[in-house]
Design a protein around this motif. Sequence first.
Motif, PDB file in Angstrom:
ATOM      1  N   PHE A 253      23.316  26.788  35.665  1.00  0.00           N
ATOM      2  CA  PHE A 253      24.126  27.393  36.721  1.00  0.00           C
ATOM      3  C   PHE A 253      24.303  26.426  37.892  1.00  0.00           C
ATOM      4  O   PHE A 253      25.381  26.327  38.478  1.00  0.00           O
ATOM      5  N   ALA A 254      23.237  25.721  38.246  1.00  0.00           N
ATOM      6  CA  ALA A 254      23.281  24.808  39.392  1.00  0.00           C
ATOM      7  C   ALA A 254      24.321  23.713  39.201  1.00  0.00           C
ATOM      8  O   ALA A 254      24.926  23.244  40.169  1.00  0.00           O
ATOM      9  N   ALA A 255      24.542  23.321  37.948  1.00  0.00           N
ATOM     10  CA  ALA A 255      25.466  22.219  37.671  1.00  0.00           C
ATOM     11  C   ALA A 255      26.924  22.615  37.865  1.00  0.00           C
ATOM     12  O   ALA A 255      27.781  21.750  38.054  1.00  0.00           O
ATOM     13  N   ILE A 256      27.216  23.918  37.836  1.00  0.00           N
ATOM     14  CA  ILE A 256      28.629  24.348  37.882  1.00  0.00           C
ATOM     15  C   ILE A 256      28.933  25.294  39.041  1.00  0.00           C
ATOM     16  O   ILE A 256      30.101  25.581  39.310  1.00  0.00           O
ATOM     17  N   ALA A 257      27.914  25.759  39.746  1.00  0.00           N
ATOM     18  CA  ALA A 257      28.130  26.726  40.823  1.00  0.00           C
ATOM     19  C   ALA A 257      28.764  26.052  42.040  1.00  0.00           C
ATOM     20  O   ALA A 257      28.593  24.851  42.272  1.00  0.00           O
ATOM     21  N   GLU A 258      29.492  26.843  42.813  1.00  0.00           N
ATOM     22  CA  GLU A 258      30.145  26.339  44.016  1.00  0.00           C
ATOM     23  C   GLU A 258      29.744  27.177  45.227  1.00  0.00           C
ATOM     24  O   GLU A 258      29.491  28.377  45.116  1.00  0.00           O
ATOM     25  N   LYS A 259      29.732  26.520  46.384  1.00  0.00           N
ATOM     26  CA  LYS A 259      29.515  27.217  47.643  1.00  0.00           C
ATOM     27  C   LYS A 259      30.822  27.881  48.074  1.00  0.00           C
ATOM     28  O   LYS A 259      31.897  27.331  47.866  1.00  0.00           O
ATOM     29  N   HIS A 260      30.722  29.052  48.673  1.00  0.00           N
ATOM     30  CA  HIS A 260      31.898  29.746  49.191  1.00  0.00           C
ATOM     31  C   HIS A 260      32.399  29.010  50.430  1.00  0.00           C
ATOM     32  O   HIS A 260      31.637  28.801  51.394  1.00  0.00           O
ATOM     33  N   SER A 261      33.660  28.645  50.434  1.00  0.00           N
ATOM     34  CA  SER A 261      34.201  27.847  51.535  1.00  0.00           C
ATOM     35  C   SER A 261      34.293  28.620  52.847  1.00  0.00           C
ATOM     36  O   SER A 261      34.378  28.023  53.925  1.00  0.00           O
ATOM     37  N   ASP A 262      34.293  29.962  52.774  1.00  0.00           N
ATOM     38  CA  ASP A 262      34.402  30.765  53.990  1.00  0.00           C
ATOM     39  C   ASP A 262      33.044  31.166  54.559  1.00  0.00           C
ATOM     40  O   ASP A 262      32.981  31.859  55.575  1.00  0.00           O
ATOM     41  N   ARG A 263      31.964  30.768  53.898  1.00  0.00           N
ATOM     42  CA  ARG A 263      30.624  31.158  54.339  1.00  0.00           C
ATOM     43  C   ARG A 263      29.816  29.918  54.694  1.00  0.00           C
ATOM     44  O   ARG A 263      29.880  28.908  53.989  1.00  0.00           O
ATOM     45  N   ARG A 264      29.039  30.007  55.736  1.00  0.00           N
ATOM     46  CA  ARG A 264      28.230  28.857  56.111  1.00  0.00           C
ATOM     47  C   ARG A 264      27.025  28.755  55.172  1.00  0.00           C
ATOM     48  O   ARG A 264      26.569  29.732  54.570  1.00  0.00           O
ATOM     49  N   GLY A 265      26.496  27.545  55.048  1.00  0.00           N
ATOM     50  CA  GLY A 265      25.371  27.310  54.157  1.00  0.00           C
ATOM     51  C   GLY A 265      24.041  27.592  54.835  1.00  0.00           C
ATOM     52  O   GLY A 265      23.987  27.946  56.027  1.00  0.00           O
TER      53      GLY A 265
ATOM     54  N   PRO B  14      35.735  30.518  41.151  1.00  0.00           N
ATOM     55  CA  PRO B  14      34.434  31.191  41.255  1.00  0.00           C
ATOM     56  C   PRO B  14      34.442  32.373  42.215  1.00  0.00           C
ATOM     57  O   PRO B  14      33.604  33.255  42.116  1.00  0.00           O
ATOM     58  N   TYR B  15      35.385  32.383  43.163  1.00  0.00           N
ATOM     59  CA  TYR B  15      35.442  33.483  44.122  1.00  0.00           C
ATOM     60  C   TYR B  15      36.864  33.645  44.641  1.00  0.00           C
ATOM     61  O   TYR B  15      37.677  32.704  44.583  1.00  0.00           O
ATOM     62  N   ALA B  16      37.171  34.850  45.115  1.00  0.00           N
ATOM     63  CA  ALA B  16      38.442  35.094  45.785  1.00  0.00           C
ATOM     64  C   ALA B  16      38.322  34.626  47.233  1.00  0.00           C
ATOM     65  O   ALA B  16      37.249  34.655  47.814  1.00  0.00           O
ATOM     66  N   ASN B  17      39.453  34.226  47.828  1.00  0.00           N
ATOM     67  CA  ASN B  17      39.391  33.534  49.109  1.00  0.00           C
ATOM     68  C   ASN B  17      40.439  34.097  50.074  1.00  0.00           C
ATOM     69  O   ASN B  17      41.638  33.847  49.909  1.00  0.00           O
ATOM     70  N   SER B  18      39.976  34.840  51.081  1.00  0.00           N
ATOM     71  CA  SER B  18      40.893  35.398  52.076  1.00  0.00           C
ATOM     72  C   SER B  18      41.595  34.310  52.875  1.00  0.00           C
ATOM     73  O   SER B  18      42.782  34.436  53.205  1.00  0.00           O
ATOM     74  N   ALA B  19      40.876  33.242  53.206  1.00  0.00           N
ATOM     75  CA  ALA B  19      41.458  32.181  54.031  1.00  0.00           C
ATOM     76  C   ALA B  19      42.647  31.529  53.337  1.00  0.00           C
ATOM     77  O   ALA B  19      43.670  31.233  53.968  1.00  0.00           O
ATOM     78  N   ARG B  20      42.541  31.333  52.034  1.00  0.00           N
ATOM     79  CA  ARG B  20      43.645  30.724  51.280  1.00  0.00           C
ATOM     80  C   ARG B  20      44.890  31.611  51.341  1.00  0.00           C
ATOM     81  O   ARG B  20      46.003  31.139  51.587  1.00  0.00           O
ATOM     82  N   VAL B  21      44.695  32.893  51.123  1.00  0.00           N
ATOM     83  CA  VAL B  21      45.827  33.829  51.143  1.00  0.00           C
ATOM     84  C   VAL B  21      46.431  33.911  52.549  1.00  0.00           C
ATOM     85  O   VAL B  21      47.657  33.941  52.711  1.00  0.00           O
ATOM     86  N   LEU B  22      45.581  33.936  53.572  1.00  0.00           N
ATOM     87  CA  LEU B  22      46.092  33.995  54.940  1.00  0.00           C
ATOM     88  C   LEU B  22      46.930  32.763  55.281  1.00  0.00           C
ATOM     89  O   LEU B  22      47.959  32.874  55.958  1.00  0.00           O
TER      90      LEU B  22
END
Length: 314
Positions: A130-142, A284-292
């Motif tokens: 999972f670690a090799a393919i997972a992505e961080k959500h661009s709208d959430r801080r790490g 990997p996730y839906a993105n409100s920022a992209r749509v906005l």
Amino acid sequence: MISLSVVTLAKGRPDHLVNVVRGLSMQTVMPSELIVAVMQEEEYRLPDAPFPIRQMRITGESLPLAAARNAAARAAVGEWLVFLDMDCIPTPTLIADYAGFLKAHDALLMGEVMYLPGGATAGDWSCDAFAAIAEKHSDRRGPPASGVERCQDYRCFWSLNFAMRRDTFLSVGGFDERYVGYGGEDTDFGKVVDRAGVAIAWIKGGLAYHQHHPHHMPPVHHLDSVVRNAELFEAKWGYRTMGHWLHAFRLMGLVDDTPGQPIRILRRPEAGDLALTGQQSHQPYANSARVLRLLEAEAARTAAPDRASVAVAA
């Protein structure tokens, strides 16, 4: 032995819940129990686990998320609570991470979440894979680089993966059960916790992998509950939450959210709205920022001829 209960809410997606149980069964430190707040008629068929699993039927409207979390927390035997959504696979140290931080901090602690693409759990079922393919959500801080970092903005709270001491959760009153359906209850709870003087913080650790499933962001498929819950939040706190979603709905022509007036739904979401906001299989996730960004660019293009006409007339 630690005294920690894991709470999850469940409706549909049985494979996701099975994966949660598998992940919890691989923990370096086992939880005292898993409580599944079941928001459907039938209980789940789950694998055996090295800890008790209790399924609680939650009755009410279609998504009584706030009430379900509260009921499970009240029923828990653990002194500490980990709330983990049913689409989140815990890494082997998630329970140990939370237990260590909860022992030292009486706070609302938010763990890490990484996002898996479609089909990720069908092959090599391991956190290394999972670690090799997972992505961080661009709208959430790490997470912080290490330890605990206090969050100064209650609006950052997200109930996907968090933990609290049970007494503290109950002392602030839990989630407001007037919120029904999708949207608003997280921000409300974050504000309640903040007002109570309980710290909200990110931790390094408590990592879970979010399993892929079709979703929409902004959540046009939950238009009615977003509108209802935004108005409930405003009646309670004096201003609206979920402003970015309402902004997107307005640009799409779905609502009129004029300040100072009730939000009016102008039309129902159609196929084009669902296509615009829908998560694609490779995402990997839906993105409100992209749509906005797309909606705002289109609004600017539409407004440009009008501005030009005004300039010519002048």
